[in-house]
Design an enzyme around this catalytic site. Sequence first.
Site, PDB file in Angstrom:
ATOM      1  N   ARG A  70      34.274 -91.359  30.025  1.00  0.00           N
ATOM      2  CA  ARG A  70      35.013 -92.083  29.124  1.00  0.00           C
ATOM      3  C   ARG A  70      34.011 -93.230  28.942  1.00  0.00           C
ATOM      4  NH1 ARG A  70      38.827 -94.733  30.546  1.00  0.00           N
ATOM      5  NH2 ARG A  70      39.129 -94.367  32.783  1.00  0.00           N
ATOM      6  N   TYR A 198      32.614 -85.060  26.201  1.00  0.00           N
ATOM      7  CA  TYR A 198      33.036 -85.020  27.389  1.00  0.00           C
ATOM      8  C   TYR A 198      34.608 -85.169  27.190  1.00  0.00           C
ATOM      9  CZ  TYR A 198      34.885 -86.844  31.563  1.00  0.00           C
ATOM     10  OH  TYR A 198      35.457 -87.248  32.579  1.00  0.00           O
ATOM     11  N   LYS A 207      44.097 -88.982  27.116  1.00  0.00           N
ATOM     12  CA  LYS A 207      44.086 -90.537  27.358  1.00  0.00           C
ATOM     13  C   LYS A 207      44.431 -91.053  25.752  1.00  0.00           C
ATOM     14  CE  LYS A 207      42.825 -90.773  31.590  1.00  0.00           C
ATOM     15  NZ  LYS A 207      43.891 -91.193  32.587  1.00  0.00           N
ATOM     16  N   HIS A 227      50.442 -94.547  32.891  1.00  0.00           N
ATOM     17  CA  HIS A 227      49.340 -93.874  33.451  1.00  0.00           C
ATOM     18  C   HIS A 227      49.722 -93.429  35.156  1.00  0.00           C
ATOM     19  CE1 HIS A 227      44.631 -94.033  34.762  1.00  0.00           C
ATOM     20  NE2 HIS A 227      44.985 -92.819  34.755  1.00  0.00           N
ATOM     21  N   SER A 249      42.255 -95.543  37.923  1.00  0.00           N
ATOM     22  CA  SER A 249      41.435 -94.457  37.772  1.00  0.00           C
ATOM     23  C   SER A 249      40.587 -94.106  39.373  1.00  0.00           C
ATOM     24  CB  SER A 249      40.291 -94.311  36.759  1.00  0.00           C
ATOM     25  OG  SER A 249      41.263 -94.531  35.527  1.00  0.00           O
ATOM     26  N   CYS A 251      41.497 -93.686  42.251  1.00  0.00           N
ATOM     27  CA  CYS A 251      42.013 -94.381  43.405  1.00  0.00           C
ATOM     28  C   CYS A 251      42.952 -93.238  44.031  1.00  0.00           C
ATOM     29  CB  CYS A 251      42.904 -95.476  42.917  1.00  0.00           C
ATOM     30  SG  CYS A 251      41.785 -96.925  43.140  1.00  0.00           S
ATOM     31  N   ASP A 278      48.864 -87.462  36.404  1.00  0.00           N
ATOM     32  CA  ASP A 278      47.998 -88.667  35.880  1.00  0.00           C
ATOM     33  C   ASP A 278      48.824 -89.505  34.740  1.00  0.00           C
ATOM     34  OD1 ASP A 278      45.570 -89.983  35.165  1.00  0.00           O
ATOM     35  OD2 ASP A 278      45.427 -88.625  33.494  1.00  0.00           O
ATOM     36  N   ARG A 374      34.052 -82.637  36.860  1.00  0.00           N
ATOM     37  CA  ARG A 374      35.555 -82.331  36.491  1.00  0.00           C
ATOM     38  C   ARG A 374      35.894 -80.845  36.812  1.00  0.00           C
ATOM     39  NH1 ARG A 374      39.063 -86.877  35.713  1.00  0.00           N
ATOM     40  NH2 ARG A 374      37.468 -88.626  35.520  1.00  0.00           N
TER      41      ARG A 374
HETATM   42  C1  OXD Z   1      40.925 -91.332  34.283  1.00  0.00           C
HETATM   43  C2  OXD Z   1      41.218 -90.086  34.146  1.00  0.00           C
HETATM   44  O1  OXD Z   1      39.884 -91.941  33.981  1.00  0.00           O
HETATM   45  O2  OXD Z   1      42.261 -89.629  34.603  1.00  0.00           O
HETATM   46  O3  OXD Z   1      42.008 -92.091  34.527  1.00  0.00           O
HETATM   47  O4  OXD Z   1      40.300 -89.311  33.945  1.00  0.00           O
HETATM   48 MN    MN Z   2      43.841 -91.114  34.842  1.00  0.00          MN
END
Ligand code: OXD
Ligand code: MN
Length: 589
Positions: A70, A198, A207, A227, A249, A251, A278, A374
Amino acid sequence: MQFLSKGVEKFVNDSIELCQPDKVMLIDGSEEQLNALRAEAVATGEMIKLNEELLPGCYLHRTKPNDVARVEGRTFICTEKQETAGPTNNWMQKDEAYKMLRDIYRGAMKGRTMYIIPYSMGAVGSPFSKIGIELTDSIYVVLNMNIMTRVGQKVLDQLGSSDDFVRGLHAKADVDAEKRYICQFPEDNTIMSVNSAYGGNVLLGKKCFALRIASYQGWHEGWMAEHMLILGLEKPNGETKYIAAAFPSACGKTNLAMLIPPEEFAKRGYKIHTVGDDIAWIRIGKDGRMYAINPENGFFGVAPGTNVKSNPNALASTRKNTIFTNVCHNLENNTVWWEGLDKNPPKKAIDWQGNPWGPEEQAAGIKGAHPNSRFTAPTINCPCLSDEFENPQGVPLDAIVFGGRRAKTAPLVYEARDWNHGVFVGSIMASETTAAASGAVGVVRRDPMAMLPFCGYHMADYFAHWIEMGKKVKHQPKIFNVNWFRTDEEGHFLWPGFGDNMRVLDWIIRRTEGTAKAVETPIGYVPDPADININGLDMTEADIANLLSVDKELWRQDAEGIEEFYKKFGDKLPKELRHELDVLENNLR
Ligand code: OXD
Ligand code: MN
């Protein structure tokens, strides 16, 4: 082209005129059509078909090396006035943004096909759900959207003649990083993403819609887009309690959502059921409780580090009908590999950049998979998927958990005194930079509710919305903060984490039921150390007491950091949060 919804018709035809594709294809969601697209992507080299016996229905895709994550610096909230977007978002005046973007999109699909993807965030027809139309020139996007959301004719049927949908226009263009823009127009339910291919930038349901646009919609319509993972904790008596949890993100949200309880709990019948990893959309039910759905239909998870030990459920989810992006291609058996999968890296492989890769490259420190590579896996593959996943009414929340990565300040877990204090706790969420990242170690980064990159409007209005929601909900979930990352003087983690986080969830649930003890501290309630079940752990009650300790001096320093952070919001900061900070400062005196 003609559609029942005049809004869809106009959006599609205007976009065709602007982007000038050679062909246009409506994605109907049929396997026949999807199979033809898979075959086409393989024929053009856009995707590689993996070993059908070992990884049935799985494909590998590589993005350009300049396009692997991102791009927050190029992500904009575009509104009439800057005030709406607030001090924490990149902002563009919306008419100027449209003008600038139109120049980039003009003719961008010449020689290409435009795919029209009708998709639903949430089960089709659920009162929580919202519909989007994504136009894209990428088969990869079509196939990923087909995993991450519900797509096809059934969505158009649900929309009928309504114009209530989110417009998303994605064009790969030249994948030029200098002209890459991820723009959200929350006032117009519109998303424009260009010059990237991407996932996080181009799977517009995730998102861009489910957080940035939806958070703005929720603010106006009286619900919340967060989130957060959602999990169900089943107790030995068969009762299941639901928790939503926000972490920045990377974690460990996916790991917590798919947690495997330690032996001590498993043998007594405790189970974890995954609803989402998520995003949570939260509404107030008729009974005055908060209900949550996961609007997605797949997992877009980070591959490196995922293995049979760290997250067997996530790994199992990727064994069929999955698209891998930027992982290492194992040529020995036409499968995939990534750092941290196992201790047997392939001897003959192609790395994420498309170069030959093997023991020599590995010894030279060259990664086989990109650190942000991913998997896009259908939720249905997840062995611990909750039976309630498709429930159109969502699941009732008993607890909301916030968490960050703090070496010293935050205890393993603490409970907010009440809703407003809980909103304060979420608003001061923070992580410290680790030695793994470049730059200074231990720098505190605030990431309120893990929404800093995803809130589609002024964050002070967002805090106020949280406070308002608390007033409206009769049975408020209790709010907690956890920190799995506390370290000793040498920097070793004090808490084992992973499955053992179950021990903390157990205390949280018992607090919601009024059966666990707690001690009041300046920051909120922490467990009585004897109330955290450590059976089977190589730890003493004194170790737990240490993990739960609250160092007033560190918190005084933290309060100064919060003062600084809150200054960003000026007069707009809700008075309730100002009051909570005053209470904290008083308690620490
Ligand atoms: C993030 C994701 O970056 O879920 O939070 O990909
Ligand atoms: Mn996320």
